[in-house]
Enzyme design. Structure first.
Site, PDB file in Angstrom:
ATOM      1  N   ARG A  80      -3.548 -10.235   4.230  1.00 24.81           N
ATOM      2  CA  ARG A  80      -3.647 -10.273   2.748  1.00 24.81           C
ATOM      3  C   ARG A  80      -2.353  -9.787   1.950  1.00 24.81           C
ATOM      4  NH1 ARG A  80      -5.427  -6.733  -1.415  1.00 24.81           N
ATOM      5  NH2 ARG A  80      -6.759  -7.874  -3.021  1.00 24.81           N
ATOM      6  N   LYS A 102       0.847  -1.073   0.160  1.00 24.29           N
ATOM      7  CA  LYS A 102      -0.039   0.082  -0.007  1.00 24.29           C
ATOM      8  C   LYS A 102       0.973   1.292   0.003  1.00 24.29           C
ATOM      9  CE  LYS A 102      -4.307  -1.927   0.334  1.00 24.29           C
ATOM     10  NZ  LYS A 102      -5.094  -2.500   1.380  1.00 24.29           N
TER      11      LYS A 102
HETATM   12  N1  HH2 Z   1      -6.986  -4.111  -0.686  1.00 21.90           N
HETATM   13  C1  HH2 Z   1      -7.232  -4.260  -1.804  1.00 21.90           C
HETATM   14  C2  HH2 Z   1      -8.196  -4.790  -2.541  1.00 21.90           C
HETATM   15  N2  HH2 Z   1      -8.943  -5.522  -1.750  1.00 21.90           N
HETATM   16  N3  HH2 Z   1      -9.722  -6.352   0.403  1.00 21.90           N
HETATM   17  C3  HH2 Z   1      -9.518  -6.492   1.448  1.00 21.90           C
HETATM   18  N4  HH2 Z   1     -10.338  -7.561   2.496  1.00 21.90           N
HETATM   19  N5  HH2 Z   1      -8.528  -5.756   2.317  1.00 21.90           N
HETATM   20  C4  HH2 Z   1      -7.753  -4.871   1.607  1.00 21.90           C
HETATM   21  O1  HH2 Z   1      -6.992  -4.226   2.427  1.00 21.90           O
HETATM   22  C5  HH2 Z   1      -7.822  -4.786   0.264  1.00 21.90           C
HETATM   23  C6  HH2 Z   1      -8.628  -5.697  -0.559  1.00 21.90           C
HETATM   24  C7  HH2 Z   1      -6.450  -3.124  -2.526  1.00 21.90           C
HETATM   25  O2  HH2 Z   1      -4.976  -3.705  -2.850  1.00 21.90           O
HETATM   26  P1  HH2 Z   1      -4.428  -4.413  -4.166  1.00 21.90           P
HETATM   27  O3  HH2 Z   1      -5.353  -5.550  -4.516  1.00 21.90           O
HETATM   28  O4  HH2 Z   1      -3.149  -4.531  -4.417  1.00 21.90           O
HETATM   29  O5  HH2 Z   1      -4.974  -3.314  -5.299  1.00 21.90           O
HETATM   30  P2  HH2 Z   1      -6.215  -3.252  -6.278  1.00 21.90           P
HETATM   31  O6  HH2 Z   1      -7.508  -2.944  -5.684  1.00 21.90           O
HETATM   32  O7  HH2 Z   1      -5.780  -2.074  -7.166  1.00 21.90           O
HETATM   33  O8  HH2 Z   1      -6.453  -4.468  -7.112  1.00 21.90           O
END
Ligand code: HH2
Length: 266
Positions: free
Chosen positions: A248, A216
């Site tokens: 995660r 993040k």
């Molecule tokens: N963060 C992201 C997406 N989904 N789900 C949960 N439960 N908790 C989180 O902190 C969370 C999530 C965002 O991160 P990332 O998957 O790397 O990116 P993107 O949403 O741009 O695909």
């Protein structure tokens, strides 16, 4: 199905496979379903307890995608993996969740905490799947504009308590549900750090807590570095030590190793 705390003992690692052209940290690399499936299998070999597959980027500023496009992205990956490894579907859309559950996914990870699609609660309740309810202030398009809280830990806990009660009222058993403070979703660096520091406030709700600090942008702001691996591992260990159950993460092996040592010390 057994309770979420039995199925995912503390600490458990959730690997992330984003099948998106525009994700926060792994944009584009898993658009080929064979590559995405291979990455997911590797995560399980490396010790992930579950792999979270997502077809919609939720990074700050993102606009969202239609259900058809989201399904077009994730379905081929689910087809390759369903029943073979434990899968979570990162979606707020009922049709996407239903398709994933039909393919054998066992957890629905909804960043809107059942506020996005009125049909989703019913899909989760009918399937008996596990559910993650996440806190977000605002929506991805605007959430980082000016996040404000009087007391971030108390407000996030109050929100999650209300969403937990809503989910239970919709027929989803409480012992299937975990809660997530939503690191980076309408929060400053200081908010994110305080949420981890005061994770006991969320733990007091009595449900397992999932934390996603991996890669993040707060970590970049804290370190000034573009390589966020060590920073992500440190954040995961800090969250684990304050009571997080599921972490995660994108880089499974280093997190599994670090959390094994942290758990052995605890
Ligand atoms: N963060 C992201 C997406 N989904 N789900 C949960 N439960 N908790 C989180 O902190 C969370 C999530 C965002 O991160 P990332 O998957 O790397 O990116 P993107 O949403 O741009 O695909």
């Amino acid at each position: 199905m057994i309770s979420i705390e039995e199925r995912f003992p503390r600490p458990s690692v959730m690997g992330v496979v984003n099948v998106t052209p525009d994700s926060f940290s792994d944009a584009g690399i898993h658009l080929d379903p064979d590559v995405a499936a291979a990455a997911a299998r590797r995560m399980v070999e490396d010790g992930a307890a579950i792999v979270d597959v997502g077809g919609e980027s939720t990074r700050p500023g993102s606009q969202g995608v239609a259900a058809e496009e989201e399904l077009r992205r994730v379905q081929p990956v689910l087809d390759r993996l369903g029943g073979e490894i434990p899968l979570s579907i990162d979606t707020s859309k009922a049709v996407v969740a239903r398709a994933a559950l039909d393919c054998g996914a066992i957890l629905v990870n909804d960043i809107t905490a059942l506020r996005g699609d009125p049909e989703l609660a019913c899909v989760v309740a009918d399937s008996g799947a596990y559910l993650c309810l996440m806190h977000m202030q605002g929506e991805p398009r605007t959430m980082q504009a000016e996040p404000r809280y009087e007391d971030v830990a108390a407000e996030v806990a109050a929100f999650l308590e209300e969403r937990l009660a809503f989910a239970v009222s919709q027929g989803i058993p409480e012992d299937r549900i975990c809660l997530d403070p939503g690191i980076g979703f309408g929060k400053t660096v200081a908010h994110n750090l305080e949420l981890v520091r005061r994770l006991d406030v969320l733990r007091a709700l009595g449900r397992p807590v999932l934390v996603g600090f991996s890669r993040k942008s707060s970590l970049r702001k804290l370190t000034g570095s573009d390589d966020l691996l060590a920073a992500s591992v440190a954040a995961a260990v800090a969250a684990f030590e304050r009571g997080a159950t599921i972490l995660r993460v994108h880089d499974v092996k280093p997190h599994v190793d670090a959390l094994s040592v942290a758990a052995a010390v605890a």
